[in-house]
Design a protein around this motif. Structure first.
Motif, PDB file in Angstrom:
ATOM      1  N   SER A   5      70.745  -4.014 -22.362  1.00 29.95           N
ATOM      2  CA  SER A   5      71.871  -3.507 -21.590  1.00 29.95           C
ATOM      3  C   SER A   5      71.881  -4.191 -20.233  1.00 29.95           C
ATOM      4  O   SER A   5      70.864  -4.702 -19.782  1.00 29.95           O
ATOM      5  N   GLU A   6      73.040  -4.208 -19.606  1.00 32.71           N
ATOM      6  CA  GLU A   6      73.150  -4.857 -18.299  1.00 32.71           C
ATOM      7  C   GLU A   6      72.545  -4.011 -17.193  1.00 32.71           C
ATOM      8  O   GLU A   6      72.083  -4.532 -16.195  1.00 32.71           O
ATOM      9  N   ASN A   7      72.593  -2.701 -17.343  1.00 28.63           N
ATOM     10  CA  ASN A   7      72.027  -1.783 -16.359  1.00 28.63           C
ATOM     11  C   ASN A   7      71.191  -0.750 -17.084  1.00 28.63           C
ATOM     12  O   ASN A   7      71.428  -0.447 -18.246  1.00 28.63           O
ATOM     13  N   SER A   8      70.228  -0.193 -16.390  1.00 32.43           N
ATOM     14  CA  SER A   8      69.381   0.811 -17.006  1.00 32.43           C
ATOM     15  C   SER A   8      68.973   1.847 -15.980  1.00 32.43           C
ATOM     16  O   SER A   8      68.812   1.534 -14.802  1.00 32.43           O
ATOM     17  N   ARG A  33      75.844 -11.820 -22.785  1.00 30.31           N
ATOM     18  CA  ARG A  33      74.631 -11.723 -23.607  1.00 30.31           C
ATOM     19  C   ARG A  33      73.791 -12.978 -23.459  1.00 30.31           C
ATOM     20  O   ARG A  33      74.292 -14.057 -23.170  1.00 30.31           O
TER      21      ARG A  33
END
Length: 184
Positions: A83-86, A61
């Motif tokens: 979010s880390e991926n989208s 984070r």
């Protein structure tokens, strides 16, 4: 670090948490063992407020200032987001165009088109290119031809797009026992 405040967060480059500090990895602590700490943060970061309270989670984070500013949405202390991926849908892509490369090839001669990777129609029996940017037409009055499958296609997968900015991994730690901060 004798001058650190209870519940103060610092970044450390060590492979260990210094004495009276703990990792900011979201763990729960007993209120009975850290009453001064609990009186400062309460259950902002989790816990039931009867026997336990939570430590902030900084693994994976990025810290973000609580509050708001012109043009920004409000952030409440302890709030998580992102979010880390989208998945990016076409609605989020900017408006843009692609040029279609095409060549005139007579009859079934597609060698020039293949060499230039510029197929426009699936077959060319006497067809003529009406507009290099739109479609191929069969002889006048017979309508449009089917576009070649090699001319356009989908690409990419469904794994998402990484949203991480460049980073260096360090440890966030929080002071468990230090100077109790005054509210002046």
């Amino acid at each position: 670090m004798a001058n650190s405040f209870t519940a103060q967060i610092k970044i450390f480059p060590y492979t260990f948490a210094p004495r009276n500090w703990t990792w900011c990895n979201g763990q729960l602590l007993a209120i009975s063992q850290f009453t001064a700490f609990y009186s400062l943060v309460g259950t902002i970061y989790g816990g039931d407020g009867r026997t336990s309270f939570g430590i902030p989670q900084f693994q994976g984070r990025t810290p973000l200032h609580a509050g708001t500013a012109p043009g920004l949405t409000p952030r409440v202390i302890g709030q998580w987001g992102g979010s880390e991926n989208s998945q990016v849908s076409p609605a989020y892509l900017p408006t843009h165009t692609h040029q279609i490369k095409a060549v005139l090839a007579s009859g079934s001669d597609t060698s020039e088109a293949a060499a230039n990777n510029s197929y426009l129609s699936a077959s060319r029996p006497g067809g003529t290119i009406v507009n290099e940017r739109s479609y191929c037409s069969t002889p006048p009055g017979t309508g449009q031809m089917q576009m070649a499958e090699a001319a356009i296609g989908l690409t990419g997968g469904s794994d998402g797009v990484p949203l991480r900015q460049p980073y260096t991994a360090l440890h966030f730690c929080i002071c468990l026992e230090g100077i109790y901060p005054s509210r002046s």
